[in-house]
Design a protein around this motif. Structure first.
Motif, PDB file in Angstrom:
ATOM      1  N   VAL A 133      29.507   8.346 -50.082  1.00 16.55           N
ATOM      2  CA  VAL A 133      28.983   8.628 -48.747  1.00 16.55           C
ATOM      3  C   VAL A 133      27.459   8.756 -48.790  1.00 16.55           C
ATOM      4  N   ARG A 168      43.279  10.430 -50.106  1.00 20.25           N
ATOM      5  CA  ARG A 168      42.798  10.929 -51.401  1.00 20.25           C
ATOM      6  C   ARG A 168      43.787  10.563 -52.506  1.00 20.25           C
ATOM      7  N   ALA A 173      40.501   8.230 -45.056  1.00 23.69           N
ATOM      8  CA  ALA A 173      40.716   7.880 -46.467  1.00 23.69           C
ATOM      9  C   ALA A 173      41.849   8.722 -47.020  1.00 23.69           C
ATOM     10  N   ASP A 230      35.628   6.111 -43.942  1.00 25.52           N
ATOM     11  CA  ASP A 230      36.052   7.329 -43.237  1.00 25.52           C
ATOM     12  C   ASP A 230      34.834   8.081 -42.705  1.00 25.52           C
ATOM     13  N   ALA A 251      33.612  10.578 -54.065  1.00 24.55           N
ATOM     14  CA  ALA A 251      33.554  10.613 -52.599  1.00 24.55           C
ATOM     15  C   ALA A 251      32.167  11.020 -52.116  1.00 24.55           C
ATOM     16  N   ARG A 252      31.642  12.087 -52.698  1.00 20.93           N
ATOM     17  CA  ARG A 252      30.324  12.585 -52.305  1.00 20.93           C
ATOM     18  C   ARG A 252      29.248  11.526 -52.529  1.00 20.93           C
ATOM     19  N   TRP A 292      38.661   4.108 -53.657  1.00 15.02           N
ATOM     20  CA  TRP A 292      38.479   5.398 -52.988  1.00 15.02           C
ATOM     21  C   TRP A 292      37.051   5.527 -52.454  1.00 15.02           C
ATOM     22  N   GLN A 343      36.335   6.213 -48.618  1.00 12.31           N
ATOM     23  CA  GLN A 343      35.638   7.430 -48.220  1.00 12.31           C
ATOM     24  C   GLN A 343      34.398   7.113 -47.385  1.00 12.31           C
ATOM     25  N   ASP A 365      36.269  14.062 -56.068  1.00 16.38           N
ATOM     26  CA  ASP A 365      35.300  14.631 -55.131  1.00 16.38           C
ATOM     27  C   ASP A 365      33.890  14.137 -55.423  1.00 16.38           C
TER      28      ASP A 365
END
Length: 182
Positions: A78, A32, A30, A23, A74-75, A16, A20, A71
């Motif tokens: 990135v 989820r 991506a 993306d 993902a954060r 993931w 992410q 989340d």
């Protein structure tokens, strides 16, 4: 040393993280992960290393669970690829040249002193006033003694080398997962 949980979530989260980042850089959207566990609070660090050299390209994370684990990953993925001030931001073409290391952190545990540090096992957070710094357990490979580990952690926190004042120490362990570059 890090633990590797056997519940199957870690590899999903590591993939993931890559999806992410791809993306966010303009690649395929991506998908989820789904499941009740996805919204459980969790804290993570995402580290990106170049496949060909092993050099670090970015490492960003959170020390305490403030959002759902999906989340959070993902954060941090990135941010590791685009916001780590030590490195230029990644481009879409870089994503498949990076090994992704994901560390899921246990809750922070206060320590009475350095004698409670478990070299090779613990990630450590050093706090002094508004200054705070951490090293993941993987850093023990480069700083194998408690003395050297704390010395470099003090430096990272911006405290002078001769600093002898009181600091707060916290420890955590990690479950480690990897998504090697294809």
């Amino acid at each position: 040393m890090t633990r590797v949980a056997a519940d199957g979530r870690g590899p999903i989260l590591a993939r993931w993280a890559r999806a992410q980042l791809r993306d966010a850089l303009g690649g395929a959207a991506a998908e989820r992960p789904v499941g009740a566990w996805c919204d459980e609070p969790g804290a993570s660090f995402v580290s990106l290393h170049w496949k060909d050299t092993g050099d670090l390209q970015g490492c960003i994370g959170t020390l305490e669970a403030v959002r759902g684990i999906v989340d959070d990953v993902a954060r941090n993925a990135v941010a590791a690829g685009t916001c780590d001030p030590r490195f230029p931001p990644c481009e879409l073409a870089d994503v498949d040249r990076l090994d992704i290391d994901l560390s899921i952190l246990s809750p922070l545990e206060p320590l009475r002193g350095p004698e409670q540090i478990r070299a090779g096992i613990d990630g450590i957070v050093l706090v002094r006033g508004h200054r705070r710094a951490t090293f993941l357990p993987a850093v023990w490979e480069h700083l194998p003694t408690v003395e050297r580990f704390l010395e470099e952690l003090r430096r990272k926190a911006g405290l002078p080398g001769d600093f002898a004042g009181a600091v707060q120490l916290l420890r955590y362990t990690v479950d480690h997962y990897a998504d090697p570059a294809p």
